[in-house]
Write a protein that holds these residues in place. Structure first.
Motif, mmCIF file in Angstrom:
data_model
loop_
_atom_site.group_PDB
_atom_site.id
_atom_site.type_symbol
_atom_site.label_atom_id
_atom_site.label_comp_id
_atom_site.label_asym_id
_atom_site.label_seq_id
_atom_site.Cartn_x
_atom_site.Cartn_y
_atom_site.Cartn_z
ATOM 1 N N VAL A 176 0.908 -1.145 -0.024
ATOM 2 C CA VAL A 176 0.050 0.004 -0.170
ATOM 3 C C VAL A 176 0.880 1.450 0.045
ATOM 4 O O VAL A 176 1.438 1.741 1.110
ATOM 5 C CB VAL A 176 -1.025 0.090 1.268
ATOM 6 C CG1 VAL A 176 -1.706 1.277 1.218
ATOM 7 C CG2 VAL A 176 -1.619 -1.384 1.598
ATOM 8 N N ARG A 177 1.173 1.714 -1.175
ATOM 9 C CA ARG A 177 2.063 2.816 -1.311
ATOM 10 C C ARG A 177 1.650 4.133 -1.289
ATOM 11 O O ARG A 177 0.550 4.687 -1.836
ATOM 12 C CB ARG A 177 2.810 2.596 -2.542
ATOM 13 C CG ARG A 177 3.733 1.363 -2.678
ATOM 14 C CD ARG A 177 4.555 1.165 -3.775
ATOM 15 N NE ARG A 177 5.679 1.963 -3.584
ATOM 16 C CZ ARG A 177 6.806 1.560 -3.160
ATOM 17 N NH1 ARG A 177 6.787 0.484 -2.396
ATOM 18 N NH2 ARG A 177 7.932 2.462 -3.076
ATOM 19 N N PHE A 178 2.232 5.041 -0.289
ATOM 20 C CA PHE A 178 2.045 6.522 -0.340
ATOM 21 C C PHE A 178 3.285 7.107 -0.582
ATOM 22 O O PHE A 178 4.198 7.285 0.395
ATOM 23 C CB PHE A 178 1.209 6.757 1.183
ATOM 24 C CG PHE A 178 1.110 8.267 1.403
ATOM 25 C CD1 PHE A 178 -0.031 8.535 0.460
ATOM 26 C CD2 PHE A 178 1.798 9.030 1.906
ATOM 27 C CE1 PHE A 178 -0.736 9.924 0.814
ATOM 28 C CE2 PHE A 178 1.413 10.259 2.060
ATOM 29 C CZ PHE A 178 0.021 10.816 1.464
ATOM 30 N N SER A 179 3.312 7.492 -1.956
ATOM 31 C CA SER A 179 4.848 7.957 -2.289
ATOM 32 C C SER A 179 5.100 9.287 -1.616
ATOM 33 O O SER A 179 6.404 9.418 -1.149
ATOM 34 C CB SER A 179 4.852 8.100 -3.847
ATOM 35 O OG SER A 179 4.512 6.709 -4.292
ATOM 36 N N LYS A 180 4.157 10.075 -1.269
ATOM 37 C CA LYS A 180 4.548 11.389 -0.758
ATOM 38 C C LYS A 180 5.161 11.208 0.442
ATOM 39 O O LYS A 180 6.244 11.922 0.894
ATOM 40 C CB LYS A 180 3.347 12.351 -0.708
ATOM 41 C CG LYS A 180 3.068 13.169 -1.931
ATOM 42 C CD LYS A 180 1.937 14.119 -1.551
ATOM 43 C CE LYS A 180 1.068 14.695 -2.753
ATOM 44 N NZ LYS A 180 1.658 14.420 -3.954
ATOM 45 N N GLY A 181 4.975 10.192 1.351
ATOM 46 C CA GLY A 181 5.419 9.761 2.490
ATOM 47 C C GLY A 181 6.809 9.261 2.469
ATOM 48 O O GLY A 181 7.678 9.638 3.246
#
Ligand code: UDP
Ligand code: MG
Length: 311
Positions: A176-181
């Protein structure tokens, strides 16, 4: 010559590909000593996006593509692009020309100065609905207050990174990727370039208000356990107040005698606590859902076709 990969996620962008290619090519032609190549990631588009990308790739040696079996979302498209990139520097760009290509020379300059990443942030939210801007501002405040990573308000995915930073991002192998983080979490030296928001040239945005809200929530869940702590705090606080109320009632009954039972206040309290319980269970459920998704270890994307042979 140093190589720079331009990674371009595309989902139903048939009208944007050619204008993007022409505009960016004109800019990068002027940048000496660097060899640019394009990697278009077709994220399961249903229009002519793939056909146009393939034609472009056949007629231009520096254009490559990878294509997914279905739509996996921009996060997956960026991840796949970074995996396939082989340049010294890698830059992520949207195909709708909202990421101003004129900044590219400044980015290259920053990288030459020794920065690990040159990222962009927009200074305003022109052309965006007011309510969406308000939510976005609240999101950044919450995120920066309660997580260990600092996400800059208005930061775009448009950024140039060194090979080392790209490898670090790929080593974070969350599903579950949250790139900004993730970009913020890996650290490294940043240079920020600020620019005025540019509105989309063709086609339309893929984000609805609800999908943005969900994205924001998934970011908070992925990078912070603070909401669980607030819930504990709230539960503790309510218990303490209840205990004091109980003591007051005991004393009052002992001194004055039995009160007339309060039906309405009882119903209100039952509903209130029922609501808080469900909310808390839902919150724990969100974290559990994340654990569940991660434990399945499904791939971030499924590749259907590409013109890149040696990967
Ligand atoms: N995109 C994608 N997969 C998706 C949604 C979007 O690859 O499921 C791409 C899209 O083609 C564009 C970029 O991500 O190149 C940014 O999308 P959009 O312009 O809709 O986002 P916004 O600029 O409104 O935040
Ligand atoms: Mg856009």
């Amino acid at each position: 010559m140093k190589k720079i990969n331009i990674i371009v996620p595309c989902y139903n962008e048939q009208d944007c590909i050619l204008p993007f290619y022409t505009t960016v090519s004109n800019v990068v032609e002027e940048i000496r000593d660097y060899e640019f190549s394009y990697l278009f990631v077709n994220d399961g588009s249903k229009d002519k996006t793939l056909k146009i990308i393939k034609e472009l790739s056949e007629s231009h040696n520096e254009v490559h593509y990878i294509s997914f079996s279905r739509n996996f979302g921009k996060e997956s498209a960026m991840y796949a692009g970074l995996e396939y990139a082989d340049g010294d520097f890698v830059v992520l760009m949207d195909v709708d020309l909202q990421d101003d290509p004129k900044i590219l020379p400044q980015m290259v300059e920053a990288m030459e100065e020794g920065y690990d990443c040159c990222a962009t942030r927009r200074m305003d939210r022109k052309g965006e609905p007011v309510i969406r801007s308000c939510f976005a501002k609240c999101f950044y405040k919450l995120m920066n207050h309660f997580t260990e990573v600092e996400i800059v308000d208005g930061a775009r995915d448009y950024r140039m990174m060194t090979r080392q930073m790209v490898d670090a991002i790929l080593s974070v192998n969350e599903r579950v990727r949250f790139s900004k983080g993730i970009f913020a979490w890996v650290g490294f030296d940043y240079k920020w370039l600020e620019y005025i928001n540019i509105e989309r040239q063709n086609g339309q945005t893929k984000w609805s208000f609800w999908s943005l809200l969900q994205y924001a929530l998934s970011g908070i869940i992925a990078f912070s356990t603070a909401p669980l702590k607030w819930m504990m705090g709230l539960g503790g606080g309510i218990s303490l107040v209840s205990l004091m109320f109980l003591l007051y009632k005991i004393l009052k009954t002992a001194i004055i005698g039995v009160d007339v039972p309060g039906y309405a206040s009882l119903v209100v309290l039952i509903c209130f606590f029922g609501g808080i319980h469900l909310f808390a269970i839902g919150l724990v459920g969100l974290y559990l859902g994340n654990v569940y998704s991660e434990s399945k270890q499904r791939p971030v994307y499924i590749l259907k076709e590409t013109d890149i042979k040696d990967k």
